[in-house]
Design a protein around this motif. Structure first.
Motif, PDB file in Angstrom:
ATOM      1  N   ALA A  35       7.305  13.788   8.785  1.00 36.48           N
ATOM      2  CA  ALA A  35       7.884  12.508   9.180  1.00 36.48           C
ATOM      3  C   ALA A  35       6.904  11.365   8.939  1.00 36.48           C
ATOM      4  CB  ALA A  35       8.295  12.560  10.652  1.00 36.48           C
ATOM      5  N   THR A  36       5.618  11.623   9.158  1.00 36.25           N
ATOM      6  CA  THR A  36       4.593  10.611   8.884  1.00 36.25           C
ATOM      7  C   THR A  36       4.592  10.242   7.407  1.00 36.25           C
ATOM      8  OG1 THR A  36       3.213  11.518  10.669  1.00 36.25           O
ATOM      9  CG2 THR A  36       2.127  10.086   9.068  1.00 36.25           C
ATOM     10  N   LEU A  37       4.690  11.241   6.560  1.00 35.96           N
ATOM     11  CA  LEU A  37       4.701  11.010   5.118  1.00 35.96           C
ATOM     12  C   LEU A  37       5.938  10.230   4.690  1.00 35.96           C
ATOM     13  CD1 LEU A  37       3.287  11.583   2.419  1.00 35.96           C
ATOM     14  CD2 LEU A  37       4.549  13.747   2.328  1.00 35.96           C
ATOM     15  N   ARG A  38       7.107  10.613   5.209  1.00 41.13           N
ATOM     16  CA  ARG A  38       8.349   9.903   4.855  1.00 41.13           C
ATOM     17  C   ARG A  38       8.289   8.444   5.290  1.00 41.13           C
ATOM     18  NH1 ARG A  38      10.740  14.720   6.756  1.00 41.13           N
ATOM     19  NH2 ARG A  38      11.301  13.695   8.712  1.00 41.13           N
ATOM     20  N   ALA A  39       7.786   8.204   6.507  1.00 38.07           N
ATOM     21  CA  ALA A  39       7.696   6.829   7.003  1.00 38.07           C
ATOM     22  C   ALA A  39       6.725   6.007   6.162  1.00 38.07           C
ATOM     23  CB  ALA A  39       7.255   6.834   8.467  1.00 38.07           C
ATOM     24  N   ALA A  40       5.623   6.643   5.725  1.00 37.89           N
ATOM     25  CA  ALA A  40       4.644   5.935   4.906  1.00 37.89           C
ATOM     26  C   ALA A  40       5.247   5.530   3.563  1.00 37.89           C
ATOM     27  CB  ALA A  40       3.414   6.815   4.698  1.00 37.89           C
ATOM     28  N   GLU A  41       5.978   6.432   2.943  1.00 33.94           N
ATOM     29  CA  GLU A  41       6.619   6.110   1.663  1.00 33.94           C
ATOM     30  C   GLU A  41       7.626   4.982   1.831  1.00 33.94           C
ATOM     31  OE1 GLU A  41       7.493   9.194  -1.361  1.00 33.94           O
ATOM     32  OE2 GLU A  41       7.210  10.596   0.299  1.00 33.94           O
ATOM     33  N   ALA A  42       8.379   5.009   2.922  1.00 35.75           N
ATOM     34  CA  ALA A  42       9.366   3.955   3.159  1.00 35.75           C
ATOM     35  C   ALA A  42       8.679   2.612   3.367  1.00 35.75           C
ATOM     36  CB  ALA A  42      10.224   4.311   4.371  1.00 35.75           C
ATOM     37  N   ALA A  43       7.578   2.600   4.130  1.00 36.98           N
ATOM     38  CA  ALA A  43       6.867   1.345   4.377  1.00 36.98           C
ATOM     39  C   ALA A  43       6.271   0.778   3.094  1.00 36.98           C
ATOM     40  CB  ALA A  43       5.777   1.572   5.421  1.00 36.98           C
ATOM     41  N   LEU A  44       5.691   1.641   2.275  1.00 31.92           N
ATOM     42  CA  LEU A  44       5.037   1.178   1.049  1.00 31.92           C
ATOM     43  C   LEU A  44       6.032   0.718  -0.006  1.00 31.92           C
ATOM     44  CD1 LEU A  44       2.174   3.810   0.788  1.00 31.92           C
ATOM     45  CD2 LEU A  44       1.946   1.361   1.266  1.00 31.92           C
ATOM     46  N   ALA A  45       7.297   0.986   0.214  1.00 31.42           N
ATOM     47  CA  ALA A  45       8.326   0.491  -0.708  1.00 31.42           C
ATOM     48  C   ALA A  45       8.695  -0.957  -0.419  1.00 31.42           C
ATOM     49  CB  ALA A  45       9.573   1.367  -0.622  1.00 31.42           C
ATOM     50  N   CYS A  46       8.138  -1.528   0.661  1.00 29.46           N
ATOM     51  CA  CYS A  46       8.484  -2.899   1.068  1.00 29.46           C
ATOM     52  C   CYS A  46       7.359  -3.853   0.690  1.00 29.46           C
ATOM     53  CB  CYS A  46       8.739  -2.946   2.571  1.00 29.46           C
ATOM     54  SG  CYS A  46       9.140  -4.604   3.172  1.00 29.46           S
ATOM     55  N   ALA A  98       2.130   2.331  -3.407  1.00 26.31           N
ATOM     56  CA  ALA A  98       1.275   1.172  -3.132  1.00 26.31           C
ATOM     57  C   ALA A  98       1.098   0.326  -4.382  1.00 26.31           C
ATOM     58  CB  ALA A  98      -0.081   1.642  -2.601  1.00 26.31           C
ATOM     59  N   GLY A  99       0.962   0.976  -5.541  1.00 27.22           N
ATOM     60  CA  GLY A  99       0.826   0.240  -6.785  1.00 27.22           C
ATOM     61  C   GLY A  99       2.060  -0.551  -7.147  1.00 27.22           C
ATOM     62  N   ARG A 100       3.237   0.027  -6.871  1.00 23.12           N
ATOM     63  CA  ARG A 100       4.489  -0.670  -7.208  1.00 23.12           C
ATOM     64  C   ARG A 100       4.696  -1.899  -6.328  1.00 23.12           C
ATOM     65  NH1 ARG A 100       6.440   4.707  -8.102  1.00 23.12           N
ATOM     66  NH2 ARG A 100       7.009   4.878  -5.908  1.00 23.12           N
ATOM     67  N   SER A 101       4.419  -1.761  -5.025  1.00 27.85           N
ATOM     68  CA  SER A 101       4.704  -2.860  -4.098  1.00 27.85           C
ATOM     69  C   SER A 101       3.551  -3.843  -3.959  1.00 27.85           C
ATOM     70  CB  SER A 101       5.053  -2.293  -2.716  1.00 27.85           C
ATOM     71  OG  SER A 101       3.933  -1.622  -2.154  1.00 27.85           O
ATOM     72  N   GLY A 102       2.333  -3.403  -4.312  1.00 28.99           N
ATOM     73  CA  GLY A 102       1.163  -4.243  -4.084  1.00 28.99           C
ATOM     74  C   GLY A 102       0.697  -4.242  -2.649  1.00 28.99           C
ATOM     75  N   VAL A 103       1.219  -3.338  -1.822  1.00 27.08           N
ATOM     76  CA  VAL A 103       0.837  -3.246  -0.410  1.00 27.08           C
ATOM     77  C   VAL A 103      -0.294  -2.230  -0.266  1.00 27.08           C
ATOM     78  CG1 VAL A 103       1.602  -2.615   1.918  1.00 27.08           C
ATOM     79  CG2 VAL A 103       3.129  -3.880   0.403  1.00 27.08           C
ATOM     80  N   PRO A 104      -1.440  -2.613   0.310  1.00 22.66           N
ATOM     81  CA  PRO A 104      -2.521  -1.646   0.476  1.00 22.66           C
ATOM     82  C   PRO A 104      -2.157  -0.575   1.501  1.00 22.66           C
ATOM     83  CG  PRO A 104      -3.068  -3.716   1.556  1.00 22.66           C
ATOM     84  CD  PRO A 104      -1.797  -3.955   0.803  1.00 22.66           C
ATOM     85  N   ALA A 105      -2.495   0.680   1.175  1.00 24.13           N
ATOM     86  CA  ALA A 105      -2.277   1.805   2.077  1.00 24.13           C
ATOM     87  C   ALA A 105      -3.643   2.307   2.535  1.00 24.13           C
ATOM     88  CB  ALA A 105      -1.512   2.922   1.368  1.00 24.13           C
ATOM     89  N   GLY A 149      -3.128  -3.088  -4.270  1.00 22.66           N
ATOM     90  CA  GLY A 149      -2.065  -2.127  -4.560  1.00 22.66           C
ATOM     91  C   GLY A 149      -2.622  -0.740  -4.796  1.00 22.66           C
ATOM     92  N   ALA A 150      -3.266  -0.160  -3.774  1.00 21.76           N
ATOM     93  CA  ALA A 150      -3.922   1.135  -3.936  1.00 21.76           C
ATOM     94  C   ALA A 150      -3.994   1.847  -2.594  1.00 21.76           C
ATOM     95  CB  ALA A 150      -5.315   0.964  -4.528  1.00 21.76           C
ATOM     96  N   LEU A 151      -4.371   3.124  -2.662  1.00 25.13           N
ATOM     97  CA  LEU A 151      -4.537   3.960  -1.474  1.00 25.13           C
ATOM     98  C   LEU A 151      -6.017   4.099  -1.173  1.00 25.13           C
ATOM     99  CD1 LEU A 151      -3.204   6.011   0.595  1.00 25.13           C
ATOM    100  CD2 LEU A 151      -3.698   7.769  -1.119  1.00 25.13           C
ATOM    101  N   HIS A 152      -6.388   3.870   0.085  1.00 24.13           N
ATOM    102  CA  HIS A 152      -7.771   3.980   0.539  1.00 24.13           C
ATOM    103  C   HIS A 152      -7.816   4.904   1.755  1.00 24.13           C
ATOM    104  CE1 HIS A 152      -8.583   0.570  -2.123  1.00 24.13           C
ATOM    105  NE2 HIS A 152      -7.502   0.002  -1.600  1.00 24.13           N
ATOM    106  N   ALA A 153      -8.863   5.726   1.857  1.00 25.01           N
ATOM    107  CA  ALA A 153      -8.954   6.717   2.934  1.00 25.01           C
ATOM    108  C   ALA A 153     -10.224   6.513   3.737  1.00 25.01           C
ATOM    109  CB  ALA A 153      -8.916   8.127   2.353  1.00 25.01           C
ATOM    110  N   VAL A 154     -10.093   6.573   5.063  1.00 24.13           N
ATOM    111  CA  VAL A 154     -11.213   6.364   5.983  1.00 24.13           C
ATOM    112  C   VAL A 154     -11.269   7.546   6.935  1.00 24.13           C
ATOM    113  CG1 VAL A 154     -12.159   4.887   7.806  1.00 24.13           C
ATOM    114  CG2 VAL A 154     -10.950   3.856   5.864  1.00 24.13           C
ATOM    115  N   SER A 155     -12.465   8.098   7.156  1.00 24.21           N
ATOM    116  CA  SER A 155     -12.586   9.201   8.110  1.00 24.21           C
ATOM    117  C   SER A 155     -13.849   9.054   8.930  1.00 24.21           C
ATOM    118  CB  SER A 155     -12.604  10.555   7.385  1.00 24.21           C
ATOM    119  OG  SER A 155     -13.814  10.718   6.680  1.00 24.21           O
ATOM    120  N   GLY A 156     -13.816   9.578  10.160  1.00 26.91           N
ATOM    121  CA  GLY A 156     -15.005   9.690  10.975  1.00 26.91           C
ATOM    122  C   GLY A 156     -15.812  10.896  10.529  1.00 26.91           C
TER     123      GLY A 156
END
Length: 283
Positions: free
Chosen positions: A126-137, A166-173, A52-59
């Motif tokens: 739009a990317t941000l809005r979609a991410a918030e909506a997905a992480l609510a599930c 991510a913390g509320r839903s337990g879904v990793p971002a 239930g957390a946010l993780h960031a990956v970059s090249g």
């Protein structure tokens, strides 16, 4: 507004944020760990990536774009749950610049394309809005978020909202910045629990299973543990990482080398600090 009123307002906001964090800390699955299968990495992470957390990956450079995406997909495979669907939210320009996800390539990495919902967003907002909506599930297995550009919309407040969701839903971002500069110190991404830099690693001469994805990986931020560097191979059939033999980690010119070691021992966060296997096909 007087100085005292400003101070009181800030104190009130801090209280609200603390209450929100307390409410989400006990969310279902929030403290569950995603075991990566490499003992040194899992030890540095306190048992694995927190679900239930946010993780960031970059090249680390444009050349590392596919490696960064491949590593992010491998993390998503490790985060998968039987019968659950993953969501991959991509800004349109990501596909135009780096190619689109290819079902056969995803399958080679162990990612079931039938369990993937691919969302194409026209811009950052739009990317941000979609991410918030997905992480609510909470029924999702994982959410991959791939914005493009300067990330003006992904400021500290917006990224903090994603972390709390991510913390509320337990879904990793997992935010992947495939063709962007390193996320070692990005504006707004201080809310990410872990940040990773990734570069492609070559297969050594004489390797039997030539062409298996290999990555130079550096954990540059870890809010709950140590840091480290590893050179990893990924087996899509077994869906697991292994420390790669015969190839010391490297992050290109100007980067600190390992002195020939395959893995650098984890260190405390306060201390000084191959490609995706056919993942993409041009659109």
């Amino acid at each position: 507004m007087t100085t005292r009123a400003v101070a009181e307002t800030l104190d009130a906001l801090r209280t609200v944020v603390a209450r929100i964090e307390a409410d989400t800390s006990g969310a279902l699955g929030a403290e569950e760990r995603i075991v990566l299968g490499v003992p040194e990495m899992d030890a540095a992470l306190g048992g694995g990536l927190r679900r239930g957390a946010l993780h960031a990956v970059s090249g680390v450079s444009a050349a590392g774009a596919v490696a960064a995406t491949g590593f992010a997909v491998a993390l998503a495979v490790r985060a998968g749950r039987r019968g659950r669907t993953a969501v991959w939210i991509r800004q349109d320009m990501s596909g135009r610049e780096t190619g689109e996800p290819w079902p056969m390539g995803l399958a080679e990495l162990g990612f079931d394309p039938d369990r993937l919902v691919l969302v194409r967003a026209p811009d950052e907002a739009a990317t941000l809005r979609a991410a918030e909506a997905a992480l609510a599930c909470p029924a999702l297995a994982v959410t991959l978020i791939e914005p493009f550009g300067r990330l003006a919309a992904f400021d500290r407040v917006a990224v903090r909202r994603l972390a709390l969701a991510a913390g509320r839903s337990g879904v990793p971002a997992i935010v992947v910045r495939a063709g962007a500069p390193s996320l070692a110190a990005p504006v707004g991404f201080s809310a990410a629990e872990t940040r990773w830099r990734v570069a492609p690693a070559a297969s050594p001469p004489g390797e039997v299973d030539w062409g298996r994805p290999r990555f130079h990986v550096e954990l540059v931020r870890n809010r709950r543990g140590g840091l480290g560097r590893w050179t990893l191979g990924w087996n899509g059939h077994e869906r697991g990482f292994a420390v790669a033999a015969g190839n010391a980690g490297s992050f290109g010119a100007g980067a600190e080398d390992h002195g020939g070691r395959l893995a650098e021992p984890p260190r405390r966060a306060g201390a000084a600090a191959g490609a995706g296997g056919g993942l993409r096909r041009a659109g």
